[in-house]
Each structure stands twice: as C-alpha cells, then as structure tokens.
Design a protein around this motif. Structure first.
Motif, PDB file in Angstrom:
ATOM      1  N   SER A 118       0.881  -1.216   0.082  1.00 29.37           N
ATOM      2  CA  SER A 118       0.139   0.072   0.038  1.00 29.37           C
ATOM      3  C   SER A 118       0.690   1.289   0.121  1.00 29.37           C
ATOM      4  O   SER A 118       1.784   1.665   0.880  1.00 29.37           O
ATOM      5  CB  SER A 118      -1.114  -0.066   1.168  1.00 29.37           C
ATOM      6  N   PRO A 119       0.845   1.933  -1.080  1.00 34.44           N
ATOM      7  CA  PRO A 119       1.396   3.105  -1.189  1.00 34.44           C
ATOM      8  C   PRO A 119       0.705   4.404  -0.235  1.00 34.44           C
ATOM      9  O   PRO A 119      -0.315   4.513  -0.235  1.00 34.44           O
ATOM     10  CB  PRO A 119       1.366   3.624  -2.761  1.00 34.44           C
ATOM     11  N   THR A 120       1.852   5.290   0.328  1.00 31.47           N
ATOM     12  CA  THR A 120       1.163   6.496   0.729  1.00 31.47           C
ATOM     13  C   THR A 120       2.156   7.638   0.349  1.00 31.47           C
ATOM     14  O   THR A 120       3.229   7.524   0.192  1.00 31.47           O
ATOM     15  CB  THR A 120       1.453   6.584   2.382  1.00 31.47           C
ATOM     16  N   LEU A 121       1.377   8.918   0.061  1.00 30.82           N
ATOM     17  CA  LEU A 121       2.313   9.941  -0.512  1.00 30.82           C
ATOM     18  C   LEU A 121       3.005  10.567   0.591  1.00 30.82           C
ATOM     19  O   LEU A 121       2.580  10.690   1.678  1.00 30.82           O
ATOM     20  CB  LEU A 121       1.012  10.907  -0.892  1.00 30.82           C
ATOM     21  N   PHE A 122       4.279  10.673   0.267  1.00 29.51           N
ATOM     22  CA  PHE A 122       5.261  10.900   1.095  1.00 29.51           C
ATOM     23  C   PHE A 122       5.647  12.458   0.800  1.00 29.51           C
ATOM     24  O   PHE A 122       5.991  13.287   1.712  1.00 29.51           O
ATOM     25  CB  PHE A 122       6.479  10.014   0.959  1.00 29.51           C
ATOM     26  N   GLY A 123       5.743  12.829  -0.418  1.00 26.64           N
ATOM     27  CA  GLY A 123       6.008  14.280  -0.836  1.00 26.64           C
ATOM     28  C   GLY A 123       6.122  14.362  -2.222  1.00 26.64           C
ATOM     29  O   GLY A 123       5.657  13.787  -3.013  1.00 26.64           O
ATOM     30  N   GLN A 124       6.971  15.446  -2.580  1.00 25.67           N
ATOM     31  CA  GLN A 124       7.131  15.779  -3.942  1.00 25.67           C
ATOM     32  C   GLN A 124       8.603  16.104  -4.187  1.00 25.67           C
ATOM     33  O   GLN A 124       9.150  16.654  -3.419  1.00 25.67           O
ATOM     34  CB  GLN A 124       6.044  17.106  -4.343  1.00 25.67           C
ATOM     35  N   LYS A 125       9.075  15.756  -5.434  1.00 24.60           N
ATOM     36  CA  LYS A 125      10.329  15.918  -5.692  1.00 24.60           C
ATOM     37  C   LYS A 125      10.364  16.262  -7.154  1.00 24.60           C
ATOM     38  O   LYS A 125       9.718  15.544  -7.949  1.00 24.60           O
ATOM     39  CB  LYS A 125      11.291  14.788  -5.721  1.00 24.60           C
ATOM     40  N   ASP A 126      10.723  17.534  -7.666  1.00 20.61           N
ATOM     41  CA  ASP A 126      10.733  17.771  -8.929  1.00 20.61           C
ATOM     42  C   ASP A 126       9.372  17.944  -9.708  1.00 20.61           C
ATOM     43  O   ASP A 126       9.173  17.612 -10.712  1.00 20.61           O
ATOM     44  CB  ASP A 126      11.716  17.110  -9.977  1.00 20.61           C
ATOM     45  N   GLY A 127       8.223  18.244  -8.928  1.00 24.38           N
ATOM     46  CA  GLY A 127       6.876  18.397  -9.371  1.00 24.38           C
ATOM     47  C   GLY A 127       6.342  16.878  -9.384  1.00 24.38           C
ATOM     48  O   GLY A 127       4.947  16.699  -9.815  1.00 24.38           O
ATOM     49  N   LYS A 128       6.950  15.849  -8.951  1.00 25.50           N
ATOM     50  CA  LYS A 128       6.274  14.565  -9.167  1.00 25.50           C
ATOM     51  C   LYS A 128       6.096  14.012  -7.730  1.00 25.50           C
ATOM     52  O   LYS A 128       6.877  14.456  -6.698  1.00 25.50           O
ATOM     53  CB  LYS A 128       7.290  13.449  -9.878  1.00 25.50           C
ATOM     54  N   ASP A 129       4.953  13.242  -7.705  1.00 27.70           N
ATOM     55  CA  ASP A 129       4.527  12.655  -6.168  1.00 27.70           C
ATOM     56  C   ASP A 129       5.496  11.648  -5.907  1.00 27.70           C
ATOM     57  O   ASP A 129       6.114  10.749  -6.765  1.00 27.70           O
ATOM     58  CB  ASP A 129       3.158  12.181  -6.222  1.00 27.70           C
ATOM     59  N   ILE A 130       5.968  11.494  -4.588  1.00 28.40           N
ATOM     60  CA  ILE A 130       7.051  10.541  -4.190  1.00 28.40           C
ATOM     61  C   ILE A 130       6.151   9.650  -3.100  1.00 28.40           C
ATOM     62  O   ILE A 130       5.434  10.137  -2.129  1.00 28.40           O
ATOM     63  CB  ILE A 130       8.162  11.044  -3.259  1.00 28.40           C
ATOM     64  N   TYR A 131       6.068   8.434  -3.294  1.00 26.72           N
ATOM     65  CA  TYR A 131       5.403   7.642  -2.379  1.00 26.72           C
ATOM     66  C   TYR A 131       6.363   6.586  -1.674  1.00 26.72           C
ATOM     67  O   TYR A 131       7.447   6.297  -2.336  1.00 26.72           O
ATOM     68  CB  TYR A 131       4.421   6.779  -3.479  1.00 26.72           C
ATOM     69  N   ARG A 132       5.981   6.366  -0.517  1.00 24.75           N
ATOM     70  CA  ARG A 132       6.444   5.184   0.189  1.00 24.75           C
ATOM     71  C   ARG A 132       5.648   4.101   0.217  1.00 24.75           C
ATOM     72  O   ARG A 132       4.200   4.316   0.300  1.00 24.75           O
ATOM     73  CB  ARG A 132       6.836   5.765   1.609  1.00 24.75           C
TER      74      ARG A 132
END
Ligand SMILES: [Zn+2]
Ligand SMILES: [Zn+2]
Length: 356
Positions: free
Chosen positions: A218-232
């Motif tokens: 299950s992915p959770t949104l962690f933040g953004q980098k270079d305009g892309k969503d980063i998931y953990r």
C-alpha cells in the motif's frame, strides 16, 4: 626513377606526404595519447565502492580502481588505429599510486609508441548508498506480521536473515539501492526500512518461498520532488497462521502440521493420510494443540485397527485408532496428544524427536 616532392614546412625532399607535410613534420605534431599528471579516484571508505564515469559502482580491488581511472582519463588521438594500452600501477602508499602507461598504435599505417606517467590519488568519500544509509533514507517499509498470532522470535530472526540475503544478492548484481536502513523489533512483529521498493518486493517473495504466507502493498504519499509525487510503500508481509508442530482442527479432522510454505502440509491424525492445502483453502481452521502438549503414555494393547492406551490425564484405558505404520509393542510408551476432539497417537520418528 622515384617521384619526390618537397615538404612545404621543412623543405626536405620526401616520397610521401602526410596531411601535406613530410613524415617527420607530421609526427612531430602528433601526440598519440594524453593523460593528466594527477588523477583523483573517489572510493567509499565504508563499502569500498568506486566512482566510475559519473556513478558509484561496486569495486574490485584498489589496483583495479586505479587502472580503470587511468583508462578512463586517457585520451588517444583520433587518427590512431590498432590501439594497445598497457597500464602498470605501483603503490606508493594505500592512497597514492604512481602509474606508467604505454600506448602502441598505428597512425596512417605507421607504428607509433608513447609512454606516459601519472599519479593516482585515492580520495575517500561516502558513496551514494552509504550516505543514504547513514542518513536514515528509506523508500519503503516491510512489516512482518503473522495471521491471527504473533510471530515467534525465531521466525522474526529468520525473516531478517532472508531479507539480508536478498539485499546482498541484489547489491552484488549492481542494485545499490537494495539495502536495509533499519530494522525494528516490535511486539507484534518486525519492521524493516528498505532503500528501494523493488527490494521490498523481492524480500517478501523470498520469505513466502521459505515460510509461506502472503503480502500486499500500500503506497502512501510522502512528498514531492521535481513536481512528481513521491510515494513510500508499505509491504504487509503476513506469515501463515499455523506452523510445523501445530495441531489444528479443520473440517472435523485433527491435523498435525508438518511444514508451512506456499502450501501447508500435514497428517490427518485419524486416518494417517497426508494433508495439503493453501492458506485460502484452510479458512476456518483453528489451533487446538501444540507439540509441547504431547506426552508419553503407556501402550496397553495393540489390535488390528485400534490401540489401547492409558489416558495420561485420567489414567483410564481408552481405545483409539491405530496410526498408519505403527510398530510399537504393548507395554512400551508412545507419544500421544490430547485435544478437545479426542486423544491421538503420534506416529513417525518426527513426533518422537520433538518430544525428547
Ligand atoms: Zn617536413
Ligand atoms: Zn559505500
């Protein structure tokens, strides 16, 4: 009669022109190879990785690192053909190498030879992987739990060993983000913080092959980098409910679990027949006893299909089904297990080993 022309540069007579000048004038301006006088080879102090062509790679020995750095820094003339390079490093100190290079090639069909010297200084740094590990970086978490129970200490340890094996194998294949940043021992299991989600998937699959169970992501949104969503990603690894040594009640049978992998394998104690089922097929099974509950009792008599034993708790003689391949003699002691579904004799050496 030979055909001579004059070299426009030095005025000498020459038979053949090389780019409009004589051979001597042409080769005077050719430098077959060039190499900086000093090179810096970055090496990781912690894991020994070396920095090569813009990225960190797993290293061979120090000498290989030196040779590769020299080869990468060496530039050979565009006109050279049939190039042969010989590199001879000499260690002055663990962080300093003197290197002699010989280059042989042909330029316009003429053999050319050049010797060069350089010094390679080993610069110690933390590589991408080691600096991420020391910074506590992680991309995902593998949560090791068990279905309807708490994993044992041995199971947790085995899972962590499997996970370490998996990341070492992945690292050897060049995946430098396959690492475990941290592992937490929890009351209900263990959490592994991992450097790449790909390694999380491999870890869960390897655990399932050996110990059974299943996993989900299950992915959770962690933040953004270079305009892309980063998931953990959280990998929920669930070990199977029943293990070797458990006795379960399932569809009116009492089954002794022998092994628990992708499928659970056991013995139906009332018929002696083999039991094989997947976790899905075993829905509704309940735990009824453990091998620790097995005890030795006196075998009173042996008949064709039944045996008589002393109930170890009431000391009454009870008649129970004779296990398949039962060889004990009346008067000896045999292992039995008492469950809420009755008393069962255990057969096979496996049962005895566990008792002693
Ligand atoms: Zn000339
Ligand atoms: Zn490193």
């Amino acid at each position: 009669m030979m055909n001579y022309t004059l070299c426009p540069k030095c005025g000498k007579e020459t038979e053949k022109l090389y780019d409009n000048v004589c051979k001597d004038c042409f080769f005077e301006n050719i430098r077959l190879a060039e190499l900086p006088l000093v090179l810096h080879a970055k090496t990781c102090t912690k894991c020994g990785a070396r920095f090569n062509r813009g990225k960190w790679v797993n290293a061979g020995n120090a000498e290989d690192t030196v040779i590769r750095n020299v080869e990468n820094a060496l530039s050979v003339h565009d006109l050279a053909e049939n190039i042969e390079i010989y590199v001879e490093p000499r260690e002055l100190s663990p962080y300093m190498y003197r290197v002699r290079v010989e280059v042989d090639a042909t330029v316009k069909d003429e053999p050319v030879h050049q010797e060069l010297n350089t010094e390679v200084r080993i610069v110690r740094e933390a590589c991408d992987m080691c600096s991420r590990i020391s910074g506590g970086y992680f991309e995902g978490i593998v949560q090791i739990r068990a279905t309807n129970r708490v994993p044992t200490g041995d199971e947790k340890k085995r899972c962590i060993d499997i996970a370490n094996d998996v990341v070492h194998r992945m690292q050897k294949k060049g995946d430098r983000l396959a690492f475990i940043t941290d592992s937490l021992d929890l009351k209900d299991g263990a959490d592994l913080y991992i450097g790449s989600n790909n390694s999380g998937r491999h870890i869960c699959r390897a655990i399932i092959v050996e110990m059974g169970g299943s996993f989900s992501e299950s992915p959770t949104l962690f933040g953004q980098k270079d305009g892309k969503d980063i998931y953990r990603i959280t990998f929920s690894m669930r070990l199977p409910e029943f293990m070797s040594g458990d006795f379960i009640h399932f569809k009116d049978k009492v089954i002794q679990i022998k092994s628990s992998g992708k499928r659970t394998i056991g013995i139906d104690l009332s018929t002696g027949s083999r039991f094989i089922a997947t976790a899905d097929e075993m829905k509704g099974a309940t735990h009824t006893a453990s091998m620790a509950d097995a005890v030795m009792t006196v075998l009173v008599a042996v008949e064709d299909n039944a045996i008589m034993v002393l109930d170890p708790y009431t000391y009454e003689t009870v008649t129970i089904k004779k296990p398949v391949s039962f060889a004990a003699q009346a008067g000896s002691e045999i292992p039995v297990i008492k469950t809420e579904y009755g008393l069962f004799a255990l057969s096979g050496e496996h049962a005895l080993e566990n008792l002693r």
